[in-house]
Design an enzyme around this catalytic site. Sequence first.
Site, short mmCIF file in Angstrom:
data_model
loop_
_atom_site.label_atom_id
_atom_site.label_comp_id
_atom_site.label_asym_id
_atom_site.label_seq_id
_atom_site.Cartn_x
_atom_site.Cartn_y
_atom_site.Cartn_z
CE LYS A 162 46.06 39.15 26.81
NZ LYS A 162 46.75 39.23 28.10
CG ASN A 163 50.55 38.93 28.71
OD1 ASN A 163 49.45 39.34 28.33
ND2 ASN A 163 50.67 37.92 29.56
NE ARG A 189 44.52 43.90 36.23
CZ ARG A 189 44.14 44.36 37.40
NH1 ARG A 189 42.89 44.66 37.62
NH2 ARG A 189 44.99 44.53 38.36
CB CYS A 243 37.11 43.72 42.55
SG CYS A 243 37.17 44.33 44.22
NE ARG A 275 44.34 40.54 37.35
CZ ARG A 275 44.59 40.37 36.05
NH1 ARG A 275 43.63 40.05 35.23
NH2 ARG A 275 45.81 40.52 35.60
N PRO A 276 44.81 43.74 42.67
CG PRO A 276 46.18 43.46 44.54
CD PRO A 276 45.29 42.71 43.60
CB ILE A 277 46.85 48.57 40.30
CG1 ILE A 277 45.81 49.59 40.76
CG2 ILE A 277 46.29 47.69 39.20
CD1 ILE A 277 45.60 50.67 39.72
CG ASP A 278 49.09 46.92 46.20
OD1 ASP A 278 48.57 46.11 45.42
OD2 ASP A 278 49.97 46.59 47.02
CD GLN A 279 53.50 46.18 45.70
OE1 GLN A 279 54.69 46.46 45.69
NE2 GLN A 279 52.76 46.27 46.80
CG ASP A 287 48.85 33.89 31.82
OD1 ASP A 287 48.18 33.94 32.87
OD2 ASP A 287 49.25 34.91 31.22
NE ARG A 339 39.90 40.73 26.99
CZ ARG A 339 39.30 41.54 27.84
NH1 ARG A 339 38.13 41.20 28.35
NH2 ARG A 339 39.84 42.66 28.19
C1 UD1 Z 1 50.25 39.67 33.96
C2 UD1 Z 1 49.66 39.03 32.72
C3 UD1 Z 1 48.79 37.84 33.11
C4 UD1 Z 1 49.55 36.86 33.99
C5 UD1 Z 1 50.21 37.58 35.15
C6 UD1 Z 1 51.14 36.69 35.95
C7 UD1 Z 1 49.47 40.93 31.24
C8 UD1 Z 1 48.56 41.87 30.53
N1 UD1 Z 1 48.86 40.02 32.02
O1 UD1 Z 1 49.16 40.17 34.74
O2 UD1 Z 1 48.39 37.20 31.92
O3 UD1 Z 1 48.67 35.89 34.51
O4 UD1 Z 1 51.00 38.69 34.69
O5 UD1 Z 1 52.11 36.13 35.12
O6 UD1 Z 1 50.67 40.94 31.08
N2 UD1 Z 1 49.70 42.02 42.73
C9 UD1 Z 1 49.55 42.81 43.85
N3 UD1 Z 1 49.63 44.17 43.69
C10 UD1 Z 1 49.85 44.76 42.48
C11 UD1 Z 1 50.00 43.94 41.35
C12 UD1 Z 1 49.91 42.57 41.50
O7 UD1 Z 1 49.33 42.31 44.95
O8 UD1 Z 1 49.92 45.99 42.41
C13 UD1 Z 1 49.60 40.56 42.87
C14 UD1 Z 1 48.43 39.97 42.10
O9 UD1 Z 1 47.27 39.97 42.88
C15 UD1 Z 1 48.92 38.57 41.77
C16 UD1 Z 1 50.44 38.76 41.63
O10 UD1 Z 1 50.76 40.00 42.24
O11 UD1 Z 1 48.68 37.70 42.85
C17 UD1 Z 1 50.94 38.76 40.20
O12 UD1 Z 1 50.22 39.74 39.46
P1 UD1 Z 1 50.87 40.52 38.22
O13 UD1 Z 1 52.18 39.88 37.87
O14 UD1 Z 1 50.86 41.97 38.51
O15 UD1 Z 1 49.84 40.22 37.06
P2 UD1 Z 1 49.43 41.21 35.90
O16 UD1 Z 1 50.59 42.07 35.52
O17 UD1 Z 1 48.13 41.87 36.20
#
Ligand code: UD1
Length: 434
Positions: free
Chosen positions: A22-23, A93, A117, A122-126, A305, A397
């Site tokens: 999936k991912n 997501r 939120c 689940r920020p996307i700042d990075q 996961d 999903r």
């Molecule tokens: C992906 C997987 C999800 C898995 C996760 C961690 C997909 C679609 N989903 O989610 O199943 O649980 O990896 O293996 O592939 N973070 C920040 N800022 C950002 C992005 C992330 O602070 O911009 C933090 C998150 O809050 C979290 C950590 O980084 O604590 C890891 O998140 P991330 O690896 O980005 O998870 P996803 O890519 O959303």
Amino acid sequence: MEKFVVKGGRRLSGEVTISGAKNAAVAILPAVILSDEPCIVENVPSISDVNISLRILKEMGAEVTMLGKDAYRIDPTRIDKYCVPYETARKMRASYYFLGALLGKFNKARVSMPGGCPLGDRPIDQHLKAFSVLGADYTLSQGMIDLTADRLHGNQIFFDVVSVGATMNAMLAAVKAEGLTIIENAAKEPHIVDLANFLNSMGANIMGAGTDVIKIRGVERLHGTNYAVIPDQIEAGTFMIAAAATKGDVLIKNVIPKHLESITKKLEKIGVNIEQFDDSIRVWVDGPLVKTSVKTTPHPGFPTDMQPQIATLLTLAEGTSIVTEGVWEQRFRYVDELRRMGADISVDGKVAVIEGTGRLMGAPVKACDLRAGAALIIAGLAASGITEIEDIFHIERGYDCMEGKLRSLGADIEKVNFPDSTSDSGNDGKKEAV
Ligand code: UD1
């Protein structure tokens, strides 16, 4: 509405074939946008997140043809929209991968903020930081993210946290950017390597995927390809635990055993027997299951996961186990449901203490997210009596025909319709954790 009804107590045995990851698929499908020619993608899992990705591609003007149960020909050459509509994007997501792919191809993108939120848990700042370092401006308004760039240029991106999504999005945006991009503190999950392999098969120049430094030399154009998505590491791990929880004996086919190492090692400590072959793995239990401690961390650590599934297995083991969540803030929401089934688990912040009772009892429960739902199915398979699991759209999903695969292993599990007792029956507004 639909629910799973599981009659527990049956030992799983036989063979099961794992579907595509999936991912990886939810990043590879948007990545097709970057190609100047049609692409064929195989080993695509039949799950609703994939259906949403395909629907978004079609809505933007791509021609999508199904070539078989798990293969698609996608022609992105007529894409004429750079906007992923709110209604579709918020359901998944991973719709954020359309940001990187559209920006990389057209220097612009407009995508709804992913569900939940977005700058909270689940920020996307990075992700935004990476786009900005590559030369894009972004604005956030009315729930939409707008990205524009005159041109994208290679640069050094240092991630403050290890993020799967941000690493993949940076790769998508950088692959055609002018010059060299260096991503530091990159995530190393198997799906990162799969996306890099997919892009390289289209003519990209990406080195180091799978390590914490990825180097990308931008290329002018990407061509069509024929590519098969890797097997799903988490689906495989889920079936490994389902086999163990029912004291079964299952051969799990179409896996990459290397991707399962952290899961395999932990299961062996618990007392599960595992034999690895080239592309399959046999899992069986012939003795007692024993306590252990588990901490989830980014790859190559134990995957977050798989946390709800292994916690469920530990409720069946002898002794006190400790499970520490090292990635997500709120990943123990399923514990209340397991308690309804007789589990003895206490949670304090990111740590769960599990007193193995050795048994679970069937109960009506609700899946609160995808992997929690998988864990409840495992609990139901191992429990005495009947477990009814609601909100199974979460499970669908990410798992390709889970109930059919379990039935082929001897499980007593049915998907049944039941009347919706609430007026707000849609699942659109519900938040998906992973
Ligand atoms: C992906 C997987 C999800 C898995 C996760 C961690 C997909 C679609 N989903 O989610 O199943 O649980 O990896 O293996 O592939 N973070 C920040 N800022 C950002 C992005 C992330 O602070 O911009 C933090 C998150 O809050 C979290 C950590 O980084 O604590 C890891 O998140 P991330 O690896 O980005 O998870 P996803 O890519 O959303």
